[in-house]
Design an enzyme around this catalytic site. Structure first.
Site, short mmCIF file in Angstrom:
data_model
loop_
_atom_site.label_atom_id
_atom_site.label_comp_id
_atom_site.label_asym_id
_atom_site.label_seq_id
_atom_site.Cartn_x
_atom_site.Cartn_y
_atom_site.Cartn_z
N LYS B 75 0.79 -1.34 -0.02
CA LYS B 75 -0.04 0.20 0.17
C LYS B 75 0.96 1.35 0.11
O LYS B 75 1.97 1.31 0.79
CB LYS B 75 -0.86 0.04 1.18
N SER B 145 -9.23 2.28 3.01
CA SER B 145 -8.24 3.17 2.14
C SER B 145 -7.26 2.24 1.52
O SER B 145 -6.61 2.53 0.47
CB SER B 145 -7.33 4.07 3.22
N SER B 169 -10.21 0.34 7.19
CA SER B 169 -9.48 0.25 5.79
C SER B 169 -8.77 -0.92 5.48
O SER B 169 -8.11 -1.06 4.23
CB SER B 169 -8.22 1.60 5.93
#
Lengths: 438, 438
Positions: B75, B145, B169
């Site tokens: 990520k 996210s 997330s």
């Protein structure tokens, strides 16, 4: 008087009034470093030309932030984009982060310039010690892990410096060096870009030579926004003297400092009471150590896997969890800390501030130790703001301080209280300054 | 079958047995990316030649760590030394950290190779969304996210990827994408080198396509060391179904997923009970949001001071504390979370595991939202391990999962429980794989 002997707050006023330039201040600090640092060894990195260039740039600009033109030392476990960051570890020699730690960025944006990096205990955690010596007596430790920052501020090499505290790495060196230090409420100041040890306890703090110095930096970090303020006076102040559950480990100078501070406050009109904490607070020191070890393991697993035997045994042991800290032990420590945080805050119905030792006594002799953090770990794990105030000179002619402690998120209030109690507690400040300046 | 369709655990076995090379696996993943990523847009950075070079290097070495030869997506709010790290922020385009985040270093040392960086909501917090689309229906969000990581694993572009969770997330995108995800106990995995938002909640997690995949990575992080293990069987398992205080926000597909998972477990012999949490747990979602905002302010103060109006309004607002979060509100939220952590752990005398929704329903349509984290924030702030398991396909033909939750530091136990409950709950796994592979 040479500008290096000015406290940060006094220098800030002169810079604002144009009676002092940042360049003159920085040059004076650099001269002081040149004079003293061969002995004190506070710094791991100094680039005089770069520091002067930064100061000149600031002198060209209009005064903007609260720290305009002031030099800052940065403990070398906090990232800087324009200087090496070694964590005092042989594994990170020459390491240069791509961006500043959050706290460094904040003070730069508020006008400060970074004078250099200060020595630290390896990873601010264990392993090898800083080379720094106590400027009051070179045969003694300046404390740790914020060894270089404490000594640099005490010896007038810089008016301000960052330290960090996971156990007692900030308030203890403040006491050993005879300076002021604020460890803010956990979570109130970004810890991004400081080497991780224990997320539950790691806290960025700063050193200065007066309460006003600490308040300037607090303004940069907007700690003032977090609480409404009322005027404070010593006469109306209720002070709870807390010997802590660890009083047995307080040596005579620490006992004398606490008694002296309380007596001075009482004479000035404060109401002094004793605070005996509930019995379970006696396990907070152990809880802080358990959490540091238990979170430190995952934190140093990358270094263990990358470097193996090159990693100092103290970190290998932690990453390998050789003390067999279990999940149950961690949970017990977390829950005790949470319980004590809540209980402690509630006590503040009966008084305004807690007065308690900063360290077990004067700075120990030798550089093989940085002293014990038994009078700090409990407050760190409780996340409360702690403010170190110098108090007496001990039998070995070394400074011994006390700390005042408030409930969580009372940083602004604690600074206001400090502003009125410090002149009462720290009556040697003028003498200390004059002697050092002479 | 193309190697990209192998789960991480299956690929690891073949690499170990020399029936598959890391290079072949990586090439297959890269081909899959070339085929699918123009639509899915999971990746912000891919360097095919570099990925293949890493794989070749690993193929030359003896198999050492548990992740040998496996590709990992990272990520893009987690630092990588050899790839850009933009946090999906216009302020950090071209940013390249000097060292890997701790979690990246750990998986590399355990034999993984970093395939590339995956898109994220800005700073994993707010601001601009990822460009990533849900691979099951490109008109829908993959969640956030950890948008890119979830979609990349779901669409067979990589067998493993890191996500993070501060609110919801990690587990929410796992549900929206029909994959597995572990959010470990807070503190059990180093979070160094991931962009700071809220130190109290920020947690690194990982995605895979089976429980065994998640367990491989847990082995790398030594989560197995933290608890003694007993054999687990579905027949003896006491499962507490928790609708949470937020059940009103559960849409029909989430309700159906929870009921279906419970029914399947009951049919398989598990003892199902309802868990109604004490009323104060109903304030945990708000507490998580308060703490994120209140700690996020100091975390984004550096960006506010450095970039001013160029910083997205959502972060400016936070750094300026425009919601006027007070210290008292922070303390109340901290204390509520601590109280609920302790209470929740104690409930585990009556059952083995909690079964609860992963998200309010199927992935919402559009990329303007990543869905709500109301079924995640309470668990995140309680620091408990959460493991996402796919369950049903909803009316829009999108996957809907559930999560199982254990007490703090029961990660290893939770993985053992997941290993026996997942085949019961996720009976569509074979079909999903076959369909995707076909």
């Amino acid at each position: 008087m040479e500008p290096c002997f000015l406290n940060a707050a006094a220098a800030a006023v002169r810079i604002r009034e144009k009676s002092l330039t940042s360049e003159a201040l920085v040059r004076s600090c650099l001269e002081r470093i040149a004079e003293r640092d061969a002995e004190v060894r506070a710094w791991t990195h100094i680039d005089p030309e770069y520091a002067i260039a930064q100061a000149r740039e600031l002198d060209k600009r209009p005064v903007a932030g609260p720290l305009h033109g002031l030099p800052f030392g940065v403990k070398d476990m906090i990232d800087t984009a324009d200087m090496p960051t070694t964590y005092n570890s042989p594994l990170y020699q020459g390491h240069r982060p791509a961006k500043d730690a959050g706290c460094v960025a904040v003070v730069r944006q508020c006008g400060a310039l970074i004078l250099g990096k200060t020595d630290t205990v390896e990873f601010a955690a264990g392993g090898r010690k800083a080379l720094t010596r106590n400027p009051h007596n070179l045969a003694h430790t300046p404390g740790g892990s914020s060894s270089g920052s404490g000594a640099a501020v005490a010896s007038y090499m810089t008016p301000l410096a960052f330290g960090t505290q996971t156990g007692g790495s900030h308030i203890r060196p403040a006491s050993f060096n005879g300076i002021y230090g604020l460890k803010p409420t956990w979570g109130a100041v970004t810890r991004e870009g400081a080497k991780l040890l224990c997320a539950t306890c790691d806290t960025i703090g700063w050193f200065g030579r007066s309460v006003a110095d600490l308040a300037l930096v607090a303004e940069a970090f907007r700690l003032r926004d977090l609480a409404a303020q009322n005027p404070v006076s010593v006469k109306s102040l209720k002070v709870a003297v807390c010997r802590t559950p660890y009083w047995k480990q307080a040596e005579p100078p620490a006992r004398q400092a606490l008694a002296t501070a309380a007596e001075r406050l009482q004479k000035a009109g404060a109401q002094i009471q004793e605070l005996e904490l509930p019995a379970r607070f006696g396990s907070l020191d152990e809880a802080q150590r358990t959490l540091t070890y238990g979170e430190g393991g995952p934190a140093f697993l990358p270094e263990l896997l990358m470097h193996g035997d090159r990693l100092h045994p103290e970190f290998r042991e932690m990453a390998d969890n050789q003390r067999a800290v279990t999940g149950a032990m961690m949970v017990e420590a977390y829950d005790l800390a949470a319980d004590c945080r809540k209980t402690f805050d509630a006590l503040f119905n009966g008084f305004d501030v807690v007065l308690t030792p900063s360290a077990p006594g004067e700075a120990p002799e030798g550089l093989h130790t940085t002293g014990d953090w038994v009078f700090n770990g409990m407050w760190t794990v409780m996340h409360v703001p702690c403010l170190a105030i110098p108090c007496i000179t001990g039998p070995k002619q070394l400074p011994v301080g006390v700390q005042i402690v408030g409930p969580r998120y009372s940083d602004a209030r604690l600074l206001e209280i400090a502003a009125v109690v410090a002149p009462v507690i720290d009556i040697g400040a003028g003498q200390r300054d004059a002697s050092a300046a002479g």
